[in-house]
Design a protein around this motif. Structure first.
Motif, PDB file in Angstrom:
ATOM      1  N   ASP A  50       5.252  -9.583 -10.706  1.00 47.99           N
ATOM      2  CA  ASP A  50       4.329  -8.706 -10.002  1.00 47.99           C
ATOM      3  C   ASP A  50       4.851  -7.264  -9.938  1.00 47.99           C
ATOM      4  OD1 ASP A  50       1.705  -9.032  -8.992  1.00 47.99           O
ATOM      5  OD2 ASP A  50       2.463  -8.426  -7.027  1.00 47.99           O
ATOM      6  N   HIS A  51       6.189  -7.111  -9.826  1.00 49.60           N
ATOM      7  CA  HIS A  51       6.741  -5.749  -9.881  1.00 49.60           C
ATOM      8  C   HIS A  51       6.408  -5.109 -11.227  1.00 49.60           C
ATOM      9  CE1 HIS A  51       8.787  -5.783  -6.083  1.00 49.60           C
ATOM     10  NE2 HIS A  51       9.568  -6.795  -6.391  1.00 49.60           N
ATOM     11  N   VAL A  52       6.451  -5.927 -12.312  1.00 52.70           N
ATOM     12  CA  VAL A  52       6.117  -5.409 -13.643  1.00 52.70           C
ATOM     13  C   VAL A  52       4.690  -4.860 -13.635  1.00 52.70           C
ATOM     14  CG1 VAL A  52       5.654  -6.051 -16.058  1.00 52.70           C
ATOM     15  CG2 VAL A  52       7.700  -6.924 -14.893  1.00 52.70           C
ATOM     16  N   ARG A  53       3.801  -5.587 -12.988  1.00 54.47           N
ATOM     17  CA  ARG A  53       2.398  -5.137 -12.942  1.00 54.47           C
ATOM     18  C   ARG A  53       2.206  -3.875 -12.105  1.00 54.47           C
ATOM     19  NH1 ARG A  53       0.955 -10.822 -13.379  1.00 54.47           N
ATOM     20  NH2 ARG A  53       1.658 -11.197 -11.266  1.00 54.47           N
ATOM     21  N   LYS A  54       2.950  -3.757 -11.014  1.00 50.50           N
ATOM     22  CA  LYS A  54       2.633  -2.711 -10.034  1.00 50.50           C
ATOM     23  C   LYS A  54       3.429  -1.415 -10.135  1.00 50.50           C
ATOM     24  CE  LYS A  54      -0.535  -4.835  -7.680  1.00 50.50           C
ATOM     25  NZ  LYS A  54      -1.700  -5.058  -8.492  1.00 50.50           N
ATOM     26  N   THR A  55       4.643  -1.457 -10.666  1.00 49.81           N
ATOM     27  CA  THR A  55       5.511  -0.272 -10.555  1.00 49.81           C
ATOM     28  C   THR A  55       4.902   0.985 -11.203  1.00 49.81           C
ATOM     29  OG1 THR A  55       7.415  -1.745 -10.466  1.00 49.81           O
ATOM     30  CG2 THR A  55       7.880   0.574 -10.840  1.00 49.81           C
ATOM     31  N   LEU A  56       4.457   0.870 -12.456  1.00 52.63           N
ATOM     32  CA  LEU A  56       3.911   2.073 -13.119  1.00 52.63           C
ATOM     33  C   LEU A  56       2.640   2.584 -12.446  1.00 52.63           C
ATOM     34  CD1 LEU A  56       4.695   1.540 -16.914  1.00 52.63           C
ATOM     35  CD2 LEU A  56       5.568   3.332 -15.394  1.00 52.63           C
ATOM     36  N   PRO A  57       1.658   1.701 -12.136  1.00 56.68           N
ATOM     37  CA  PRO A  57       0.471   2.207 -11.431  1.00 56.68           C
ATOM     38  C   PRO A  57       0.823   2.917 -10.122  1.00 56.68           C
ATOM     39  CG  PRO A  57       0.090  -0.035 -12.194  1.00 56.68           C
ATOM     40  CD  PRO A  57       1.519   0.286 -12.509  1.00 56.68           C
ATOM     41  N   LEU A  58       1.830   2.411  -9.391  1.00 58.86           N
ATOM     42  CA  LEU A  58       2.199   3.075  -8.132  1.00 58.86           C
ATOM     43  C   LEU A  58       2.840   4.441  -8.385  1.00 58.86           C
ATOM     44  CD1 LEU A  58       3.549   0.324  -5.685  1.00 58.86           C
ATOM     45  CD2 LEU A  58       1.276   1.282  -5.875  1.00 58.86           C
ATOM     46  N   ILE A  59       3.578   4.563  -9.478  1.00 58.80           N
ATOM     47  CA  ILE A  59       4.181   5.856  -9.811  1.00 58.80           C
ATOM     48  C   ILE A  59       3.066   6.870 -10.108  1.00 58.80           C
ATOM     49  CG2 ILE A  59       5.592   7.119 -11.512  1.00 58.80           C
ATOM     50  CD1 ILE A  59       7.389   4.596 -11.657  1.00 58.80           C
ATOM     51  N   HIS A  60       2.069   6.441 -10.890  1.00 59.07           N
ATOM     52  CA  HIS A  60       0.913   7.321 -11.150  1.00 59.07           C
ATOM     53  C   HIS A  60       0.256   7.730  -9.843  1.00 59.07           C
ATOM     54  CE1 HIS A  60       0.794   7.323 -15.468  1.00 59.07           C
ATOM     55  NE2 HIS A  60       0.967   6.029 -15.494  1.00 59.07           N
ATOM     56  N   ASP A  61       0.110   6.742  -8.977  1.00 55.73           N
ATOM     57  CA  ASP A  61      -0.530   6.950  -7.687  1.00 55.73           C
ATOM     58  C   ASP A  61       0.196   8.019  -6.847  1.00 55.73           C
ATOM     59  OD1 ASP A  61      -2.370   6.419  -5.776  1.00 55.73           O
ATOM     60  OD2 ASP A  61      -1.228   4.787  -4.850  1.00 55.73           O
ATOM     61  N   VAL A  62       1.518   7.899  -6.702  1.00 58.27           N
ATOM     62  CA  VAL A  62       2.225   8.879  -5.850  1.00 58.27           C
ATOM     63  C   VAL A  62       2.231  10.271  -6.483  1.00 58.27           C
ATOM     64  CG1 VAL A  62       3.711   7.298  -4.548  1.00 58.27           C
ATOM     65  CG2 VAL A  62       4.549   8.258  -6.673  1.00 58.27           C
ATOM     66  N   LEU A  63       2.312  10.313  -7.810  1.00 56.25           N
ATOM     67  CA  LEU A  63       2.277  11.625  -8.469  1.00 56.25           C
ATOM     68  C   LEU A  63       0.953  12.316  -8.186  1.00 56.25           C
ATOM     69  CD1 LEU A  63       3.944  10.802 -11.915  1.00 56.25           C
ATOM     70  CD2 LEU A  63       4.816  12.400 -10.196  1.00 56.25           C
ATOM     71  N   SER A  64      -0.149  11.565  -8.317  1.00 55.78           N
ATOM     72  CA  SER A  64      -1.444  12.216  -8.099  1.00 55.78           C
ATOM     73  C   SER A  64      -1.620  12.573  -6.627  1.00 55.78           C
ATOM     74  CB  SER A  64      -2.593  11.369  -8.657  1.00 55.78           C
ATOM     75  OG  SER A  64      -2.963  10.385  -7.740  1.00 55.78           O
ATOM     76  N   ARG A  65      -1.141  11.730  -5.727  1.00 54.45           N
ATOM     77  CA  ARG A  65      -1.245  12.066  -4.297  1.00 54.45           C
ATOM     78  C   ARG A  65      -0.458  13.312  -3.947  1.00 54.45           C
ATOM     79  NH1 ARG A  65      -0.833   6.699  -0.556  1.00 54.45           N
ATOM     80  NH2 ARG A  65      -1.752   5.317  -2.101  1.00 54.45           N
ATOM     81  N   ALA A  66       0.691  13.505  -4.648  1.00 55.93           N
ATOM     82  CA  ALA A  66       1.525  14.679  -4.356  1.00 55.93           C
ATOM     83  C   ALA A  66       1.035  15.896  -5.142  1.00 55.93           C
ATOM     84  CB  ALA A  66       2.979  14.372  -4.701  1.00 55.93           C
ATOM     85  N   GLY A  67       0.069  15.674  -6.040  1.00 60.65           N
ATOM     86  CA  GLY A  67      -0.421  16.772  -6.875  1.00 60.65           C
ATOM     87  C   GLY A  67       0.634  17.232  -7.872  1.00 60.65           C
TER      88      GLY A  67
END
Ligand code: ATP
Ligand code: MG
Ligand code: FE
Length: 343
Positions: A50-67
């Protein structure tokens, strides 16, 4: 310095961006609780996948949230231990590959140093030196903290961790995993005067803990009432309350002793069990007569999260630390082995 933090040591994928000038810029957390709840505990192989599935999407997520763009990141911190080896490997591989591609430093962070430094993310952080009570799913430790990385172990559990005891008692009471918050919820309606559970090891000198006897005492009490299928909802609440009171009292007694022994006046509590409301409400007043003040993280930073790893990693990366060429993951890793950050 802008640091991306990645936490994958157990059953939470946590990602955050911490800036040593501007503070926490963004964070994201994905909990695998639903996946493991049916098994009553964490299944390591499912956790890694599950970490394999989630880690990259979460990285994209925080980058976009931080602009921010990935090129705005100046360092990457990932949890390199202690924890489940397969789970640690996911965060480490993602973090190190990214850092390699971007030509920025990467650093493996100690998960418990992350917990210990989580209170530093608050608006009014504690100042060192202090005594830290680390109470989580896998650890119950008292640590003397002189500076970042300058840790002396004062005492620890000789058997179960406090969080583990909460989880096991929850199982006995047929409450969902992870049990801590569920036991605490039942305890709210419990009668504190009905049962008197022991306070383990308080009559012995020293700062060690033991929670496994308390677990057995809980089971014996349950059986004396006819077993889980015979007891009432009120019985469950009363047992939960007696257990919680015993854990809270025991932790308080040892914290008091640690402050007396070290002469320090600041107590910092961290780790999943520090989210416990009764513990949070009781510790301050109990230590006030010693002239001590108590600090703990916001509830979201008590349990596993990416922000604490980003923060801890940022302090060390800023001081020039970075990983060597070899990948060094440590499923078991005593906190006191860490080296002080050169400032
Ligand atoms: P470690 O950090 O030692 O490797 P972990 O990462 O599994 O272990 P944490 O995420 O820090 O542990 O905390 C999870 C633990 O905290 C669980 O045992 C859970 O039951 C306990 N916990 C969470 N909230 C509460 C609460 N309100 N009351 C008591 N225990 C709680
Ligand atoms: Mg967890
Ligand atoms: Fe943890």
């Amino acid at each position: 310095m802008r640091v991306l933090g990645i936490e994958t040591s157990c059953d939470e994928t946590g990602v955050a961006i911490y800036d040593t000038e501007a503070g926490l810029l963004a964070e994201a957390l994905y909990s695998q609780i639903d996946i493991h709840a049916v098994y009553g505990g964490v299944v390591p192989e499912l956790a890694s996948r599950d970490h394999v599935r989630k880690t990259l999407p979460l990285i994209h997520d925080v980058l976009s949230r931080a602009g921010l763009e990935i090129h705005d990141i100046e360092g990457i911190a990932y949890t390199s231990g202690p924890g489940l080896i397969g789970a640690l490997m996911v965060g480490a591989l993602v973090g190190r590959s990214l850092a390699e591609t971007l030509g920025i430093p990467a650093l493996g962070v100690h998960h418990m140093e992350g917990h210990l430094l989580a209170p530093m993310l608050s608006d009014e952080p504690p100042t060192m030196p202090f005594v830290a009570l680390l109470v989580s799913g896998g650890h119950t430790q008292l640590i003397e903290v002189q500076g970042i990385g300058d840790y002396t172990l004062l005492g620890e559990s000789v058997d179960d961790a406090a969080g583990e005891a909460f989880d096991k008692v929850a199982k006995m009471l047929y409450l969902p995993y992870p049990g801590g918050p569920h036991v605490a919820k039942k305890a709210e309606s419990g009668n504190p005067d009905r049962f008197d559970f022991p306070r383990p090891m308080v009559n012995k000198p020293g700062l060690n803990f033991s929670f496994s006897g308390l677990k057995t005492y809980t089971l014996t009490t349950l059986q004396s009432l006819g077993g889980i299928h015979e007891i009432s909802e009120q019985d469950v609440c009363d047992i939960a309350r007696a257990f919680e009171d015993a854990v809270v009292d025991t932790l308080i007694i040892k914290c008091r002793r640690a402050l007396e022994q070290t002469g320090l006046k600041t107590l910092v509590m961290a780790g999943g069990v520090s989210a416990n409301q009764r513990l949070r409400a009781s510790l301050g007043p109990a230590l006030a007569p010693l002239g001590a003040s108590v600090y703990y993280p916001a509830p979201a930073y008590c349990t596993d999260n990416g922000a604490m790893i980003a923060y801890a990693g940022a302090q060390r990366l800023l001081a020039g630390e970075q990983d060597g060429p070899l990948m060094d993951l440590r499923p078991r890793w005593p906190l006191a082995e860490l080296r002080a950050v050169s400032s």
